[in-house]
Enzyme design. Structure first.
Site, PDB file in Angstrom:
ATOM      1  N   HIS A 112       0.840  -1.197   0.000  1.00 54.41           N
ATOM      2  CA  HIS A 112       0.000   0.000   0.000  1.00 54.41           C
ATOM      3  C   HIS A 112       0.871   1.241   0.000  1.00 54.41           C
ATOM      4  O   HIS A 112       1.721   1.409   0.866  1.00 54.41           O
ATOM      5  CB  HIS A 112      -0.913   0.026   1.238  1.00 54.41           C
ATOM      6  CG  HIS A 112      -2.123  -0.838   1.081  1.00 54.41           C
ATOM      7  ND1 HIS A 112      -3.292  -0.632   1.748  1.00 54.41           N
ATOM      8  CD2 HIS A 112      -2.338  -1.918   0.286  1.00 54.41           C
ATOM      9  CE1 HIS A 112      -4.174  -1.540   1.394  1.00 54.41           C
ATOM     10  NE2 HIS A 112      -3.617  -2.341   0.516  1.00 54.41           N
ATOM     11  N   TYR A 161       3.833   6.780  10.008  1.00 52.32           N
ATOM     12  CA  TYR A 161       3.006   5.622   9.635  1.00 52.32           C
ATOM     13  C   TYR A 161       3.852   4.525   8.979  1.00 52.32           C
ATOM     14  O   TYR A 161       3.676   3.344   9.257  1.00 52.32           O
ATOM     15  CB  TYR A 161       1.886   6.064   8.688  1.00 52.32           C
ATOM     16  CG  TYR A 161       0.759   5.056   8.584  1.00 52.32           C
ATOM     17  CD1 TYR A 161      -0.397   5.192   9.348  1.00 52.32           C
ATOM     18  CD2 TYR A 161       0.860   3.955   7.745  1.00 52.32           C
ATOM     19  CE1 TYR A 161      -1.415   4.265   9.280  1.00 52.32           C
ATOM     20  CE2 TYR A 161      -0.158   3.018   7.660  1.00 52.32           C
ATOM     21  CZ  TYR A 161      -1.291   3.180   8.428  1.00 52.32           C
ATOM     22  OH  TYR A 161      -2.294   2.251   8.358  1.00 52.32           O
ATOM     23  N   LYS A 182       0.821   0.174  15.029  1.00 50.58           N
ATOM     24  CA  LYS A 182       2.221   0.074  15.462  1.00 50.58           C
ATOM     25  C   LYS A 182       2.542  -1.159  16.318  1.00 50.58           C
ATOM     26  O   LYS A 182       3.719  -1.508  16.461  1.00 50.58           O
ATOM     27  CB  LYS A 182       2.598   1.319  16.282  1.00 50.58           C
ATOM     28  CG  LYS A 182       2.730   2.568  15.448  1.00 50.58           C
ATOM     29  CD  LYS A 182       4.028   2.570  14.673  1.00 50.58           C
ATOM     30  CE  LYS A 182       4.078   3.616  13.599  1.00 50.58           C
ATOM     31  NZ  LYS A 182       3.982   3.118  12.235  1.00 50.58           N
ATOM     32  N   TYR A 219      -9.315   5.967   6.890  1.00 48.02           N
ATOM     33  CA  TYR A 219      -9.484   6.389   8.282  1.00 48.02           C
ATOM     34  C   TYR A 219     -10.519   7.515   8.284  1.00 48.02           C
ATOM     35  O   TYR A 219     -10.257   8.603   7.744  1.00 48.02           O
ATOM     36  CB  TYR A 219      -8.162   6.925   8.846  1.00 48.02           C
ATOM     37  CG  TYR A 219      -7.134   5.849   9.135  1.00 48.02           C
ATOM     38  CD1 TYR A 219      -6.377   5.287   8.103  1.00 48.02           C
ATOM     39  CD2 TYR A 219      -6.922   5.396  10.431  1.00 48.02           C
ATOM     40  CE1 TYR A 219      -5.429   4.305   8.367  1.00 48.02           C
ATOM     41  CE2 TYR A 219      -5.975   4.412  10.711  1.00 48.02           C
ATOM     42  CZ  TYR A 219      -5.243   3.876   9.675  1.00 48.02           C
ATOM     43  OH  TYR A 219      -4.320   2.903   9.939  1.00 48.02           O
ATOM     44  N   PRO A 260      -4.611   0.738  18.581  1.00 46.30           N
ATOM     45  CA  PRO A 260      -4.308   0.234  17.235  1.00 46.30           C
ATOM     46  C   PRO A 260      -4.388   1.275  16.117  1.00 46.30           C
ATOM     47  O   PRO A 260      -4.031   0.968  14.984  1.00 46.30           O
ATOM     48  CB  PRO A 260      -5.366  -0.862  17.012  1.00 46.30           C
ATOM     49  CG  PRO A 260      -6.461  -0.552  17.965  1.00 46.30           C
ATOM     50  CD  PRO A 260      -5.841   0.147  19.130  1.00 46.30           C
TER      51      PRO A 260
HETATM   52  C1  LIG Z   1      -7.629  -7.860  19.895  1.00 45.53           C
HETATM   53  C2  LIG Z   1      -6.372  -7.171  19.411  1.00 45.53           C
HETATM   54  C3  LIG Z   1      -6.379  -6.499  18.186  1.00 45.53           C
HETATM   55  C4  LIG Z   1      -5.224  -5.850  17.739  1.00 45.53           C
HETATM   56  N1  LIG Z   1      -5.257  -5.172  16.553  1.00 45.53           N
HETATM   57  C5  LIG Z   1      -4.126  -4.532  16.133  1.00 45.53           C
HETATM   58  C6  LIG Z   1      -4.106  -3.795  14.935  1.00 45.53           C
HETATM   59  O1  LIG Z   1      -5.103  -3.705  14.235  1.00 45.53           O
HETATM   60  N2  LIG Z   1      -2.940  -3.188  14.564  1.00 45.53           N
HETATM   61  C7  LIG Z   1      -1.798  -3.274  15.336  1.00 45.53           C
HETATM   62  O2  LIG Z   1      -0.746  -2.749  14.983  1.00 45.53           O
HETATM   63  N3  LIG Z   1      -1.790  -3.962  16.464  1.00 45.53           N
HETATM   64  C8  LIG Z   1      -2.928  -4.589  16.882  1.00 45.53           C
HETATM   65  N4  LIG Z   1      -2.900  -5.278  18.026  1.00 45.53           N
HETATM   66  C9  LIG Z   1      -1.634  -5.361  18.718  1.00 45.53           C
HETATM   67  C10 LIG Z   1      -0.736  -6.444  18.117  1.00 45.53           C
HETATM   68  O3  LIG Z   1      -1.486  -7.556  17.759  1.00 45.53           O
HETATM   69  C11 LIG Z   1       0.299  -6.770  19.175  1.00 45.53           C
HETATM   70  O4  LIG Z   1       1.068  -5.610  19.394  1.00 45.53           O
HETATM   71  C12 LIG Z   1       1.192  -7.945  18.816  1.00 45.53           C
HETATM   72  O5  LIG Z   1       0.450  -9.131  18.844  1.00 45.53           O
HETATM   73  C13 LIG Z   1       2.360  -8.032  19.808  1.00 45.53           C
HETATM   74  O6  LIG Z   1       3.014  -9.247  19.665  1.00 45.53           O
HETATM   75  P1  LIG Z   1       3.648  -9.992  20.909  1.00 45.53           P
HETATM   76  O7  LIG Z   1       4.302 -11.192  20.336  1.00 45.53           O
HETATM   77  O8  LIG Z   1       4.422  -9.032  21.703  1.00 45.53           O
HETATM   78  O9  LIG Z   1       2.422 -10.386  21.839  1.00 45.53           O
HETATM   79  P2  LIG Z   1       1.211 -11.387  21.595  1.00 45.53           P
HETATM   80  O10 LIG Z   1       0.825 -11.400  20.153  1.00 45.53           O
HETATM   81  O11 LIG Z   1       0.181 -11.029  22.600  1.00 45.53           O
HETATM   82  O12 LIG Z   1       1.808 -12.806  21.922  1.00 45.53           O
HETATM   83  C14 LIG Z   1       2.029 -13.224  23.244  1.00 45.53           C
HETATM   84  C15 LIG Z   1       2.009 -14.742  23.287  1.00 45.53           C
HETATM   85  O13 LIG Z   1       2.375 -15.172  24.576  1.00 45.53           O
HETATM   86  C16 LIG Z   1       1.517 -16.215  24.966  1.00 45.53           C
HETATM   87  N5  LIG Z   1       1.521 -16.259  26.440  1.00 45.53           N
HETATM   88  C17 LIG Z   1       0.926 -15.402  27.303  1.00 45.53           C
HETATM   89  N6  LIG Z   1       1.173 -15.759  28.581  1.00 45.53           N
HETATM   90  C18 LIG Z   1       1.950 -16.872  28.506  1.00 45.53           C
HETATM   91  C19 LIG Z   1       2.523 -17.719  29.491  1.00 45.53           C
HETATM   92  N7  LIG Z   1       2.357 -17.490  30.801  1.00 45.53           N
HETATM   93  N8  LIG Z   1       3.259 -18.775  29.085  1.00 45.53           N
HETATM   94  C20 LIG Z   1       3.453 -19.029  27.768  1.00 45.53           C
HETATM   95  N9  LIG Z   1       2.911 -18.258  26.792  1.00 45.53           N
HETATM   96  C21 LIG Z   1       2.179 -17.192  27.163  1.00 45.53           C
HETATM   97  C22 LIG Z   1       0.182 -15.840  24.360  1.00 45.53           C
HETATM   98  O14 LIG Z   1      -0.698 -16.938  24.218  1.00 45.53           O
HETATM   99  C23 LIG Z   1       0.622 -15.291  23.007  1.00 45.53           C
HETATM  100  O15 LIG Z   1       0.699 -16.290  22.022  1.00 45.53           O
HETATM  101  C24 LIG Z   1      -4.045  -5.901  18.515  1.00 45.53           C
HETATM  102  C25 LIG Z   1      -4.049  -6.581  19.729  1.00 45.53           C
HETATM  103  C26 LIG Z   1      -5.194  -7.186  20.194  1.00 45.53           C
HETATM  104  C27 LIG Z   1      -5.176  -7.867  21.531  1.00 45.53           C
END
Ligand SMILES: Cc1cc2nc3c(=O)[nH]c(=O)nc-3n(C[C@H](O)[C@H](O)[C@H](O)COP(=O)(O)OP(=O)(O)OC[C@H]3O[C@@H](n4cnc5c(N)ncnc54)[C@H](O)[C@@H]3O)c2cc1C
Length: 392
Positions: A72, A386, A298, A202, A294
């Protein structure tokens, strides 16, 4: 069990870190509390910054992304029934973003890890990180595959990639947290219909914010600002489409295409930073350390920045014996994190209607949008943020 780097969580942060360490010849074990199907289905982010795409390519994890990702070159801002396109490459010296769902990034990284990488244990829930300040940190975990028996993973380093609700952050004593919650959330739907526009839209409207996004050429992802604590099931499909149509309306003949809704859920909005992102040999990465609303797209990209910085630091330590980059990890990441916090906050308050907003507030929002639409400097600021801040 023993490994060099114990990684808690198989979201994008944990999976990419495992991949980066594998390519650097550093062994790791990933513990994930949920099963594989759950991790691969969880709908979340979908916008990859240019830097994130470059990192995935360099890690050999972009074969499908290069085939199926949608490049995009801009977004549309919609306000006062008007449309304004922000042209990213023209404003940023050629940068763009790619639409490729987080579910697909995770599927690709999981497949690679299981084929080429170290152990990735599903249904292995970390219970606690112990002895983080010593040179022998440990993770106590319960493995579903072994009738829930408690096991111990001994490590040289532990990385908490376990998201906002994980256990790792609790093992960083004396941290400071900075937090803001917003009195609204996003009602998000997935719909089996081709996106009504070829770039993200947006929309700022007196009834609240709306976002048109997409997962593929045949699947739309749409969001509506709703009051905090809304239950998605209280909105019928008809009400959702009617409200989306109102908020996206323009003076030209643009139309929103409807289709069957296959998923709906509400995401709360929160800004959160935990400082520092390190205690001894425990490091926090991604949502375990920070959350952004969101609106700026980011969250996933910040997680990628953290683990790239950490993988570099661990590799540097391995190659030179110097802990200099590990010592700088938290400060290096936090500089980028706060830029993303600032941008996500600005985008959120620019586009959402707060409860109790006055006509003065409404006019100010429109004036801010007008400024972006009429000043190259203001528009460039948005485009640069962005498409992404540099990593490291
Ligand atoms: C509903 C939702 C919608 C979102 N939409 C957007 C969006 O549109 N745009 C955007 O930029 N960001 C969005 N985000 C944010 C983005 O998805 C996150 O920033 C991203 O997933 C971060 O990745 P991560 O690996 O740090 O954490 P996560 O993706 O949360 O991964 C953490 C992992 O750790 C595991 N875990 C947790 N506790 C334990 C434990 N005790 N032992 C073992 N494993 C564990 C979980 O099951 C998970 O698989 C959204 C977040 C949510 C919750």
């Amino acid at each position: 069990m023993r490994t060099t780097v114990g990684i808690i969580g198989a979201g994008p942060a944990g999976l990419l870190l495992a991949r980066l360490l594998h390519t650097a010849g550093i062994d790791s074990v990933v513990l994930e509390s949920r099963d594989r199907a759950y991790v691969e289905r969880r709908q979340r982010a979908g916008i990859l910054e240019q830097g994130t795409v470059d990192v995935l390519r360099a890690a050999g994890a972009a074969e499908r992304l290069d085939r199926e990702g949608l490049r995009h070159d801009g977004i549309e801002l919609r306000f006062d029934r008007r449309r304004h396109r922000v042209d990213f490459p023209a404003l940023t010296g050629g940068r763009s973003v790619t639409v490729y769902a987080q579910t697909e990034v995770c599927k690709d990284l999981i497949a690679l890890q299981l084929k080429e990488g170290g152990p990735l244990l599903f249904e292995a829930e970390a219970l606690a990180v112990e002895d983080a300040a010593t040179d022998r940190p440990r993770v106590r975990f319960r493995h579903g595959g072994t009738d829930g028996a408690v096991d111990v993973l001994e490590c040289d380093y532990v990385v908490g990639c376990d998201g906002f609700w994980g256990v790792a952050r609790a093992a960083v004593p004396d941290g400071r947290t900075f937090e803001r919650t917003y009195p609204y959330g996003w009602l998000g739907i997935l719909a089996d219909v081709a996106p009504s526009h070829d770039e993200l839209v947006y929309a700022r409207h007196d009834r609240g914010f709306a976002l048109l996004s997409m997962r593929s050429p045949s699947v739309s992802r749409l969001y509506l600002q709703v009051p905090e604590g809304t239950d998605a099931e209280t909105w019928s499909d008809e009400e959702i489409w009617a409200e989306l149509e109102r908020r996206f309306e323009t003076d030209d003949d643009w139309r929103l295409e409807r289709g069957p809704i296959t998923q709906k859920s509400v995401t709360p909005m929160r800004s959160y930073v935990h400082e520092p992102m390190r205690h001894g040999r425990l490091f926090l990465a991604g949502d375990a350390a920070h959350i952004v609303p969101p609106t700026g797209a980011k969250g996933l990209n910040l997680a990628v920045g953290d683990v790239v910085t950490l993988a570099r630091a661990l590799t540097h330590q391995r190659q030179t014996g110097s802990a200099e980059l590990l010592d700088a990890y938290s400060a290096t990441c936090l500089r980028r994190v706060w830029q993303a916090e600032r941008f996500s906050y600005d985008m959120t308050t620019l586009l959402h209607r707060a409860p109790g907003a006055t006509p003065f507030d409404d006019r100010l929002q429109v004036a801010r949008l007008d400024r972006i639409a009429s000043s190259r400097a203001a528009e460039t600021d948005l485009a640069e943020a962005y498409t992404g801040f540099p990593i490291g």
